[in-house]
Design a protein around this motif. Structure first.
Motif, PDB file in Angstrom:
ATOM      1  N   PRO A  12       0.791  -1.229   0.000  1.00 25.99           N
ATOM      2  CA  PRO A  12       0.000   0.000   0.000  1.00 25.99           C
ATOM      3  C   PRO A  12       0.827   1.286   0.000  1.00 25.99           C
ATOM      4  N   LEU A  30       2.624   2.618  -2.060  1.00 27.76           N
ATOM      5  CA  LEU A  30       3.862   2.689  -2.843  1.00 27.76           C
ATOM      6  C   LEU A  30       3.591   3.107  -4.286  1.00 27.76           C
ATOM      7  N   ARG A  74       4.937  10.958  -2.525  1.00 30.34           N
ATOM      8  CA  ARG A  74       4.705  10.685  -1.103  1.00 30.34           C
ATOM      9  C   ARG A  74       5.989  10.883  -0.283  1.00 30.34           C
ATOM     10  N   TYR A 106      11.253   8.842   1.152  1.00 33.53           N
ATOM     11  CA  TYR A 106      11.259   7.780   0.149  1.00 33.53           C
ATOM     12  C   TYR A 106      11.920   8.166  -1.172  1.00 33.53           C
ATOM     13  N   ASN A 162       8.266  -5.396  -1.206  1.00 36.14           N
ATOM     14  CA  ASN A 162       8.199  -4.257  -0.298  1.00 36.14           C
ATOM     15  C   ASN A 162       6.732  -4.183   0.124  1.00 36.14           C
ATOM     16  N   GLY A 203       5.247  -2.366   2.222  1.00 36.87           N
ATOM     17  CA  GLY A 203       4.769  -1.106   2.786  1.00 36.87           C
ATOM     18  C   GLY A 203       4.394  -1.318   4.247  1.00 36.87           C
ATOM     19  N   ALA A 204       3.331  -0.664   4.683  1.00 37.89           N
ATOM     20  CA  ALA A 204       2.929  -0.773   6.092  1.00 37.89           C
ATOM     21  C   ALA A 204       2.455  -2.182   6.456  1.00 37.89           C
ATOM     22  N   HIS A 217       4.386  -4.566   8.899  1.00 32.99           N
ATOM     23  CA  HIS A 217       4.406  -4.495  10.348  1.00 32.99           C
ATOM     24  C   HIS A 217       3.270  -5.248  11.038  1.00 32.99           C
ATOM     25  N   HIS A 244      12.951  -2.495   1.587  1.00 35.64           N
ATOM     26  CA  HIS A 244      12.390  -1.203   1.991  1.00 35.64           C
ATOM     27  C   HIS A 244      13.305  -0.084   1.507  1.00 35.64           C
ATOM     28  N   LEU A 245      12.704   0.998   1.079  1.00 36.23           N
ATOM     29  CA  LEU A 245      13.484   2.163   0.679  1.00 36.23           C
ATOM     30  C   LEU A 245      14.132   2.814   1.896  1.00 36.23           C
ATOM     31  N   SER A 246      13.326   3.014   2.931  1.00 36.26           N
ATOM     32  CA  SER A 246      13.836   3.611   4.172  1.00 36.26           C
ATOM     33  C   SER A 246      14.361   2.498   5.080  1.00 36.26           C
ATOM     34  N   PRO A 289      13.286   1.033   8.301  1.00 37.30           N
ATOM     35  CA  PRO A 289      12.225   1.079   9.310  1.00 37.30           C
ATOM     36  C   PRO A 289      12.752   0.979  10.731  1.00 37.30           C
ATOM     37  N   ARG A 349      13.234   4.275  12.438  1.00 37.32           N
ATOM     38  CA  ARG A 349      12.084   5.183  12.438  1.00 37.32           C
ATOM     39  C   ARG A 349      11.200   4.930  13.674  1.00 37.32           C
ATOM     40  N   ARG A 390       7.390   0.617  13.480  1.00 38.55           N
ATOM     41  CA  ARG A 390       7.976   0.098  12.237  1.00 38.55           C
ATOM     42  C   ARG A 390       9.111  -0.893  12.514  1.00 38.55           C
TER      43      ARG A 390
END
Ligand code: DQA
Length: 160
Positions: free
Chosen positions: A21, A23, A29, A34, A85, A87-88, A91, A111-113, A115, A118, A122
């Motif tokens: 979701p 992405l 965004r 990202y 990936n 997304g949320a 988690h 993942h791009l970031s 987590p 953060r 996450r």
């Protein structure tokens, strides 16, 4: 329900690249988190990297958990590996964990970031326990790293 045409034999050089979701909004965004590349840009990078290893990429994005589960099921016996990936969903989506557990082949969580650097919520990944490994925090370069990891895990052309 998502319907995917399935072949009878596994393609040892085909990788499913899944995105969860939000992405689809990459590029717009939270670019400070990202980056500015779009999802299409990342898919292109993945395809280019994979092609150098003789691997084809089948890319799919959905904002719906069940769609991703269906797509993972459809990859069983057909794709050699999955890069995801979530997304949320990373988690908390145990249905994605279970679907991946039923897939027989390398799985790279991407993942791009990072987590882990953060918010605390996450820091948990329900995907990590069923992944071969996780690549996170390298931004767009993660796509090259993920496909290179898959190529390494699958082995050279003709030897898988
Ligand atoms: C993400 C990290 C997740 O925590 C977040 O919910 C995303 C993107 C990443 O690529 O860094 O949607 O998976």
């Amino acid at each position: 329900m998502t319907t995917v045409t399935t072949g009878s034999a596994i393609d040892e050089r085909r990788v499913l690249l899944l995105h969860g979701p939000n992405l689809n909004l990459l590029g717009e965004r939270e670019p400070e988190v990202y980056g500015t590349a779009t999802l299409a840009d990342h898919v292109h990078t993945a395809e280019q990297t994979a092609a150098a290893f003789g691997i084809a990429v089948e890319a799919y994005q959905s904002n719906h958990e069940g769609d991703l589960v269906d797509r993972i099921h459809a990859a069983r016996g057909r794709c050699a590996a999955i890069v995801i990936n979530p997304g949320a969903f990373t988690h908390y989506a145990w249905s994605i964990h279970d679907a991946l557990a039923a897939f027989d082949g390398p799985i790279v969580e991407l993942h791009l970031s990072n987590p882990n650097a953060r918010e605390p919520w996450r820091h948990t990944s329900v995907v990590a326990p069923v992944a071969s490994g996780t690549i996170c925090g390298f931004g767009a370069a993660g796509y090259e790293l993920a496909l290179a990891a898959v190529a390494r895990l699958l082995g050279p052309t003709g030897e898988t």
